[in-house]
Design a protein around this motif. Structure first.
Motif, PDB file in Angstrom:
ATOM      1  N   ILE A  83       0.828  -1.193   0.007  1.00 21.83           N
ATOM      2  CA  ILE A  83       0.062  -0.020  -0.036  1.00 21.83           C
ATOM      3  C   ILE A  83       0.762   1.306   0.173  1.00 21.83           C
ATOM      4  O   ILE A  83       0.352   2.130   0.142  1.00 21.83           O
ATOM      5  CB  ILE A  83      -0.842   0.067   1.302  1.00 21.83           C
ATOM      6  N   SER A  84       2.044   1.090  -0.374  1.00 22.54           N
ATOM      7  CA  SER A  84       3.058   2.165  -0.389  1.00 22.54           C
ATOM      8  C   SER A  84       3.957   2.054  -1.512  1.00 22.54           C
ATOM      9  O   SER A  84       4.184   0.924  -2.186  1.00 22.54           O
ATOM     10  CB  SER A  84       3.607   2.574   0.736  1.00 22.54           C
ATOM     11  N   GLY A  85       4.467   2.924  -2.079  1.00 20.43           N
ATOM     12  CA  GLY A  85       5.576   3.035  -3.230  1.00 20.43           C
ATOM     13  C   GLY A  85       6.935   2.974  -2.631  1.00 20.43           C
ATOM     14  O   GLY A  85       7.102   2.628  -1.650  1.00 20.43           O
ATOM     15  N   VAL A  86       7.713   3.651  -3.618  1.00 17.21           N
ATOM     16  CA  VAL A  86       9.117   3.510  -3.332  1.00 17.21           C
ATOM     17  C   VAL A  86       9.327   4.651  -2.342  1.00 17.21           C
ATOM     18  O   VAL A  86       8.713   5.554  -2.055  1.00 17.21           O
ATOM     19  CB  VAL A  86       9.957   4.221  -4.784  1.00 17.21           C
ATOM     20  N   SER A  91       1.417   7.837  -1.458  1.00 18.83           N
ATOM     21  CA  SER A  91       0.661   8.438  -2.521  1.00 18.83           C
ATOM     22  C   SER A  91       0.337   7.178  -3.434  1.00 18.83           C
ATOM     23  O   SER A  91      -0.431   7.247  -4.477  1.00 18.83           O
ATOM     24  CB  SER A  91       1.189   9.690  -3.103  1.00 18.83           C
ATOM     25  N   ASP A  92       1.384   6.143  -3.503  1.00 16.84           N
ATOM     26  CA  ASP A  92       1.418   5.200  -4.542  1.00 16.84           C
ATOM     27  C   ASP A  92       0.807   3.738  -3.740  1.00 16.84           C
ATOM     28  O   ASP A  92       1.092   3.698  -2.703  1.00 16.84           O
ATOM     29  CB  ASP A  92       2.852   5.085  -5.334  1.00 16.84           C
ATOM     30  N   ILE A  93       0.714   2.835  -4.753  1.00 14.90           N
ATOM     31  CA  ILE A  93       0.516   1.429  -4.415  1.00 14.90           C
ATOM     32  C   ILE A  93       1.608   0.712  -5.043  1.00 14.90           C
ATOM     33  O   ILE A  93       2.245   1.351  -6.158  1.00 14.90           O
ATOM     34  CB  ILE A  93      -0.752   0.677  -4.601  1.00 14.90           C
ATOM     35  N   GLN A  94       1.944  -0.363  -4.986  1.00 14.93           N
ATOM     36  CA  GLN A  94       2.799  -1.360  -5.815  1.00 14.93           C
ATOM     37  C   GLN A  94       2.003  -2.536  -5.913  1.00 14.93           C
ATOM     38  O   GLN A  94       1.124  -2.922  -5.222  1.00 14.93           O
ATOM     39  CB  GLN A  94       4.059  -1.979  -4.681  1.00 14.93           C
ATOM     40  N   SER A 122       7.604   1.297 -13.242  1.00 13.54           N
ATOM     41  CA  SER A 122       8.116  -0.046 -12.979  1.00 13.54           C
ATOM     42  C   SER A 122       9.513  -0.012 -12.705  1.00 13.54           C
ATOM     43  O   SER A 122      10.252   0.913 -13.194  1.00 13.54           O
ATOM     44  CB  SER A 122       7.867  -1.011 -14.246  1.00 13.54           C
ATOM     45  N   ILE A 123       9.989  -1.131 -11.994  1.00 14.55           N
ATOM     46  CA  ILE A 123      11.310  -1.124 -11.777  1.00 14.55           C
ATOM     47  C   ILE A 123      11.685  -2.230 -13.001  1.00 14.55           C
ATOM     48  O   ILE A 123      11.468  -3.339 -12.754  1.00 14.55           O
ATOM     49  CB  ILE A 123      11.776  -1.539 -10.578  1.00 14.55           C
ATOM     50  N   ASN A 130       5.668  -2.801  -9.839  1.00 13.61           N
ATOM     51  CA  ASN A 130       4.960  -1.644 -10.537  1.00 13.61           C
ATOM     52  C   ASN A 130       4.547  -0.776  -9.648  1.00 13.61           C
ATOM     53  O   ASN A 130       3.943  -1.345  -8.422  1.00 13.61           O
ATOM     54  CB  ASN A 130       3.856  -2.251 -11.779  1.00 13.61           C
ATOM     55  N   PHE A 131       4.084   0.244 -10.062  1.00 13.83           N
ATOM     56  CA  PHE A 131       3.674   1.514  -9.132  1.00 13.83           C
ATOM     57  C   PHE A 131       2.706   2.231  -9.864  1.00 13.83           C
ATOM     58  O   PHE A 131       2.383   2.461 -11.124  1.00 13.83           O
ATOM     59  CB  PHE A 131       4.908   2.261  -8.569  1.00 13.83           C
TER      60      PHE A 131
END
Length: 176
Positions: A83-86, A91-94, A122-123, A130-131
């Protein structure tokens, strides 16, 4: 501001139809843009109020369309991995549904047909890492700019086929 964008659904780039797009709002921090394109289709997606870790999702877009010479929408399934990004960006999800270049801006739906996020990156050195920007951030962005939206109140699970039909009706590829 008015710009020109191309609807790629016609197929080959030489067949693309040019549409003027009116940029209604831009958020460079969250990689969001809302524009208005005058097309006959008035279908839209409702925004989800909830996001859950492990939730099933479906992503639709036009990845690698020029490379594979394809004008049809592509759909992939996965789950919300975080439920979070980098750097714990909340503000992001993964998510783990496969995406490629061309999926930026793709809708990410839950099993009820609610938009939970918008794919953004994406990484590339990792598989399916992905985000996407959360729908809650999109809601704040839309509210701040006076843009109307609808919340998804539906709690009836939809099949992948039903979700895919909805995504096909509401998603177009544009080049700007």
């Amino acid at each position: 501001k008015s710009e020109q964008c191309y609807d790629h659904s016609a197929g080959h780039p030489s067949e693309n139809k040019l549409y003027p797009i009116e940029i209604l709002a831009r958020d460079t921090v969250n990689d969001l843009l809302v524009g208005k394109i005058n097309k006959k289709n008035n279908a839209f997606l409702n925004l989800s109020n909830e996001i859950f870790l492990g939730e099933d999702i479906i992503v639709a877009g036009y990845p690698l369309s020029l490379k594979i010479n394809s004008k049809t929408i592509k759909v992939n399934k996965g789950i919300i991995s975080s439920i979070s990004g980098v750097d714990n960006n909340y503000s992001d999800i993964q998510f783990d549904a496969a995406i490629q270049p061309g999926n930026s801006g793709s809708p990410v739906l839950n099993q009820y047909g609610g938009l939970v996020a918008i794919a953004k990156s994406s990484i590339t050195s990792a598989q399916n890492t992905n985000f996407a920007v959360k729908s809650s951030i999109l809601k704040i962005f839309l509210e701040s700019n006076g843009i109307k939206f609808y919340n998804n109140e539906n709690k009836q699970t939809k099949s992948t086929i039903e979700l895919s039909k909805k995504l096909d009706a509401t998603t177009i590829q544009i080049f700007c």
